[in-house]
Design a protein around this motif. Structure first.
Motif, PDB file in Angstrom:
ATOM      1  N   GLN A 140       0.834  -1.201   0.000  1.00 20.01           N
ATOM      2  CA  GLN A 140       0.000   0.000   0.000  1.00 20.01           C
ATOM      3  C   GLN A 140       0.874   1.258   0.000  1.00 20.01           C
ATOM      4  O   GLN A 140       0.557   2.241  -0.671  1.00 20.01           O
ATOM      5  CB  GLN A 140      -0.921  -0.001   1.222  1.00 20.01           C
ATOM      6  N   GLN A 141       1.977   1.225   0.748  1.00 14.46           N
ATOM      7  CA  GLN A 141       2.886   2.366   0.763  1.00 14.46           C
ATOM      8  C   GLN A 141       3.446   2.637  -0.636  1.00 14.46           C
ATOM      9  O   GLN A 141       3.562   3.795  -1.054  1.00 14.46           O
ATOM     10  CB  GLN A 141       4.038   2.129   1.735  1.00 14.46           C
ATOM     11  N   GLN A 142       3.774   1.577  -1.371  1.00 14.56           N
ATOM     12  CA  GLN A 142       4.321   1.788  -2.710  1.00 14.56           C
ATOM     13  C   GLN A 142       3.261   2.367  -3.639  1.00 14.56           C
ATOM     14  O   GLN A 142       3.550   3.245  -4.452  1.00 14.56           O
ATOM     15  CB  GLN A 142       4.886   0.473  -3.262  1.00 14.56           C
ATOM     16  N   ARG A 143       2.021   1.890  -3.505  1.00  9.37           N
ATOM     17  CA  ARG A 143       0.946   2.477  -4.317  1.00  9.37           C
ATOM     18  C   ARG A 143       0.674   3.922  -3.906  1.00  9.37           C
ATOM     19  O   ARG A 143       0.326   4.766  -4.733  1.00  9.37           O
ATOM     20  CB  ARG A 143      -0.326   1.622  -4.221  1.00  9.37           C
ATOM     21  N   LEU A 144       0.838   4.225  -2.604  1.00 11.97           N
ATOM     22  CA  LEU A 144       0.717   5.602  -2.145  1.00 11.97           C
ATOM     23  C   LEU A 144       1.788   6.479  -2.807  1.00 11.97           C
ATOM     24  O   LEU A 144       1.505   7.605  -3.232  1.00 11.97           O
ATOM     25  CB  LEU A 144       0.847   5.671  -0.617  1.00 11.97           C
ATOM     26  N   CYS A 145       2.994   5.957  -2.912  1.00 11.90           N
ATOM     27  CA  CYS A 145       4.071   6.713  -3.553  1.00 11.90           C
ATOM     28  C   CYS A 145       3.794   6.915  -5.044  1.00 11.90           C
ATOM     29  O   CYS A 145       4.119   7.968  -5.605  1.00 11.90           O
ATOM     30  CB  CYS A 145       5.412   6.004  -3.350  1.00 11.90           C
ATOM     31  N   ILE A 146       3.185   5.925  -5.682  1.00  3.19           N
ATOM     32  CA  ILE A 146       2.792   6.077  -7.084  1.00  3.19           C
ATOM     33  C   ILE A 146       1.698   7.136  -7.192  1.00  3.19           C
ATOM     34  O   ILE A 146       1.729   8.002  -8.073  1.00  3.19           O
ATOM     35  CB  ILE A 146       2.350   4.733  -7.677  1.00  3.19           C
ATOM     36  N   ALA A 147       0.719   7.090  -6.280  1.00  6.46           N
ATOM     37  CA  ALA A 147      -0.340   8.102  -6.269  1.00  6.46           C
ATOM     38  C   ALA A 147       0.242   9.491  -6.039  1.00  6.46           C
ATOM     39  O   ALA A 147      -0.199  10.472  -6.657  1.00  6.46           O
ATOM     40  CB  ALA A 147      -1.366   7.778  -5.182  1.00  6.46           C
ATOM     41  N   ARG A 148       1.241   9.594  -5.180  1.00  4.19           N
ATOM     42  CA  ARG A 148       1.898  10.884  -4.915  1.00  4.19           C
ATOM     43  C   ARG A 148       2.580  11.415  -6.176  1.00  4.19           C
ATOM     44  O   ARG A 148       2.530  12.613  -6.463  1.00  4.19           O
ATOM     45  CB  ARG A 148       2.918  10.712  -3.794  1.00  4.19           C
ATOM     46  N   ALA A 149       3.202  10.508  -6.936  1.00  2.00           N
ATOM     47  CA  ALA A 149       3.840  10.922  -8.194  1.00  2.00           C
ATOM     48  C   ALA A 149       2.796  11.367  -9.213  1.00  2.00           C
ATOM     49  O   ALA A 149       2.987  12.358  -9.924  1.00  2.00           O
ATOM     50  CB  ALA A 149       4.680   9.767  -8.755  1.00  2.00           C
ATOM     51  N   ILE A 150       1.687  10.647  -9.280  1.00  2.00           N
ATOM     52  CA  ILE A 150       0.623  10.963 -10.239  1.00  2.00           C
ATOM     53  C   ILE A 150      -0.032  12.308  -9.927  1.00  2.00           C
ATOM     54  O   ILE A 150      -0.472  13.019 -10.831  1.00  2.00           O
ATOM     55  CB  ILE A 150      -0.441   9.842 -10.213  1.00  2.00           C
ATOM     56  N   ALA A 151      -0.076  12.683  -8.655  1.00  2.00           N
ATOM     57  CA  ALA A 151      -0.853  13.847  -8.209  1.00  2.00           C
ATOM     58  C   ALA A 151      -0.409  15.155  -8.847  1.00  2.00           C
ATOM     59  O   ALA A 151      -1.195  16.099  -8.941  1.00  2.00           O
ATOM     60  CB  ALA A 151      -0.794  13.964  -6.684  1.00  2.00           C
ATOM     61  N   VAL A 152       0.854  15.246  -9.275  1.00  2.00           N
ATOM     62  CA  VAL A 152       1.340  16.492  -9.892  1.00  2.00           C
ATOM     63  C   VAL A 152       1.227  16.440 -11.407  1.00  2.00           C
ATOM     64  O   VAL A 152       1.812  17.252 -12.112  1.00  2.00           O
ATOM     65  CB  VAL A 152       2.786  16.809  -9.453  1.00  2.00           C
ATOM     66  N   ASP A 153       0.451  15.467 -11.906  1.00  2.00           N
ATOM     67  CA  ASP A 153       0.169  15.336 -13.333  1.00  2.00           C
ATOM     68  C   ASP A 153       1.449  15.205 -14.158  1.00  2.00           C
ATOM     69  O   ASP A 153       1.716  16.008 -15.054  1.00  2.00           O
ATOM     70  CB  ASP A 153      -0.651  16.540 -13.820  1.00  2.00           C
ATOM     71  N   PRO A 154       2.258  14.173 -13.889  1.00  2.00           N
ATOM     72  CA  PRO A 154       3.515  14.017 -14.624  1.00  2.00           C
ATOM     73  C   PRO A 154       3.272  13.521 -16.048  1.00  2.00           C
ATOM     74  O   PRO A 154       2.158  13.141 -16.406  1.00  2.00           O
ATOM     75  CB  PRO A 154       4.246  12.946 -13.805  1.00  2.00           C
ATOM     76  N   GLU A 155       4.321  13.549 -16.831  1.00  2.00           N
ATOM     77  CA  GLU A 155       4.268  12.997 -18.181  1.00  2.00           C
ATOM     78  C   GLU A 155       5.016  11.675 -18.262  1.00  2.00           C
ATOM     79  O   GLU A 155       4.742  10.855 -19.132  1.00  2.00           O
ATOM     80  CB  GLU A 155       4.880  14.017 -19.155  1.00  2.00           C
ATOM     81  N   VAL A 156       5.966  11.493 -17.344  1.00  2.00           N
ATOM     82  CA  VAL A 156       6.803  10.291 -17.306  1.00  2.00           C
ATOM     83  C   VAL A 156       6.861   9.808 -15.861  1.00  2.00           C
ATOM     84  O   VAL A 156       6.946  10.616 -14.939  1.00  2.00           O
ATOM     85  CB  VAL A 156       8.234  10.595 -17.805  1.00  2.00           C
ATOM     86  N   ILE A 157       6.812   8.487 -15.668  1.00  2.00           N
ATOM     87  CA  ILE A 157       7.013   7.904 -14.346  1.00  2.00           C
ATOM     88  C   ILE A 157       8.172   6.920 -14.425  1.00  2.00           C
ATOM     89  O   ILE A 157       8.138   5.959 -15.215  1.00  2.00           O
ATOM     90  CB  ILE A 157       5.752   7.190 -13.830  1.00  2.00           C
ATOM     91  N   LEU A 158       9.192   7.166 -13.627  1.00  2.00           N
ATOM     92  CA  LEU A 158      10.347   6.281 -13.531  1.00  2.00           C
ATOM     93  C   LEU A 158      10.187   5.421 -12.289  1.00  2.00           C
ATOM     94  O   LEU A 158       9.878   5.930 -11.214  1.00  2.00           O
ATOM     95  CB  LEU A 158      11.639   7.094 -13.435  1.00  2.00           C
ATOM     96  N   MET A 159      10.400   4.122 -12.435  1.00  2.00           N
ATOM     97  CA  MET A 159      10.259   3.208 -11.306  1.00  2.00           C
ATOM     98  C   MET A 159      11.541   2.385 -11.167  1.00  2.00           C
ATOM     99  O   MET A 159      11.906   1.640 -12.071  1.00  2.00           O
ATOM    100  CB  MET A 159       9.064   2.266 -11.520  1.00  2.00           C
ATOM    101  N   ASP A 160      12.205   2.539 -10.021  1.00  2.00           N
ATOM    102  CA  ASP A 160      13.476   1.860  -9.792  1.00  2.00           C
ATOM    103  C   ASP A 160      13.246   0.633  -8.914  1.00  2.00           C
ATOM    104  O   ASP A 160      13.186   0.744  -7.695  1.00  2.00           O
ATOM    105  CB  ASP A 160      14.467   2.822  -9.143  1.00  2.00           C
ATOM    106  N   GLU A 161      13.087  -0.516  -9.541  1.00  2.00           N
ATOM    107  CA  GLU A 161      12.810  -1.782  -8.847  1.00  2.00           C
ATOM    108  C   GLU A 161      11.692  -1.606  -7.816  1.00  2.00           C
ATOM    109  O   GLU A 161      11.870  -1.872  -6.622  1.00  2.00           O
ATOM    110  CB  GLU A 161      14.089  -2.319  -8.190  1.00  2.00           C
TER     111      GLU A 161
END
Length: 271
Positions: free
Chosen positions: A172-193
């Motif tokens: 859930q914490q990792q999905r929260l971090c993904i949601a946090r990244a999405i919240a600023v309306d990014p164009e690219v999402i980088l995921m390091d393992e």
């Protein structure tokens, strides 16, 4: 874009005839830590339509290269980046680049979940607040809900938004971090393992989420798991000893690699 390696050039061209313009183009990018060369003249195009996986043995440079795409290496005093990385045709290493804005456009999700020591709500609201995205509390509420929905977390946390983000489970914490990244309306999402610290059930949920987000964002994932790369990506780049050895369709990389080093890694001869 002119590439250094003619074999790699033809491999990329063959895999991207239907991809449209590149979101990110890297051209002859090298990374140094002091005198040590960690990345050697890597050229690659990243497209919004596909999830791109970076694979290779530990220490091969895949995470180092990932960090060049939103200038995270700037935080390491000894690091130096040569070459060119274009985001929508603009060089992200030019002197006038606003790095804070760059990292809003190119978000990062790290190996270990790192929620802020704040409430679930404030974890998501933090970025939109500092970037001035939300003009009112109702807009902020909407961004928080939408981000958590896109991250597949809303139904699990909607009644506990005031609880600390650190009280959630690892997945859930990792999905929260993904949601946090999405919240600023990014164009690219980088995921390091992003799944390396998670159990199989949480890993499956993150992989489902990556698939759901595909096409909305350009997604790049570094993974130590070839099985995960095969499951979630449409394009795969194989790194070895700081070099980009091969890049193309994921199905081709895993079933019909063009380079002997790729074949040896895929078949488990080293790694």
């Amino acid at each position: 874009m002119k590439m250094n390696n003619p074999d790699l050039e033809s491999s990329v061209a063959a895999g991207f005839t239907d991809a449209g313009p590149a979101k990110i183009s890297a051209n002859k990018v090298s990374v140094y830590y002091g005198e040590k060369k960690a990345i050697d003249e890597v050229s690659i195009d990243i497209h919004t339509r596909y999830v791109t996986a970076f694979i290779g043995p530990s220490g091969c440079g895949k995470s180092t290269f990932l960090r060049t795409l939103n200038r995270m290496n700037d935080t390491i005093p000894s690091a130096r980046v040569d070459g060119e990385i274009l985001l929508d045709g603009q060089d992200i290493y030019r002197s006038k680049m606003d790095v804070v804005q760059l990292r809003a456009r190119v978000g990062m999700v790290f190996q270990k979940p790192n929620p802020f020591p704040k409430s679930i709500y404030d974890n998501i609201a933090y970025g939109p607040k500092i970037h001035g995205i939300a003009q009112s509390k109702s807009e902020l509420d909407e961004i928080v809900e939408q981000s958590l929905r896109r991250a597949g977390l809303w139904e699990e946390v909607k009644d506990r938004l005031t609880d600390s983000g650190t009280a959630l489970s690892g997945g859930q914490q990792q999905r929260l971090c993904i949601a946090r990244a999405i919240a600023v309306d990014p164009e690219v999402i980088l995921m390091d393992e992003p799944c390396s610290a998670l159990d199989p059930i949480a890993t499956a949920r993150i992989e489902e989420l990556i698939d759901e987000l595909r096409g909305r964002y350009a997604i790049v994932i570094v993974t130590h798991s070839m099985q995960q790369a095969a499951r979630v990506s449409q394009r795969t780049a194989f790194f070895h000893l700081g070099n980009l050895v091969e890049y193309g369709r994921t199905s081709d990389i895993f079933t019909n690699p063009r380079k002997e080093r790729t074949k040896d890694y895929i078949t488990g001869r080293y790694g």
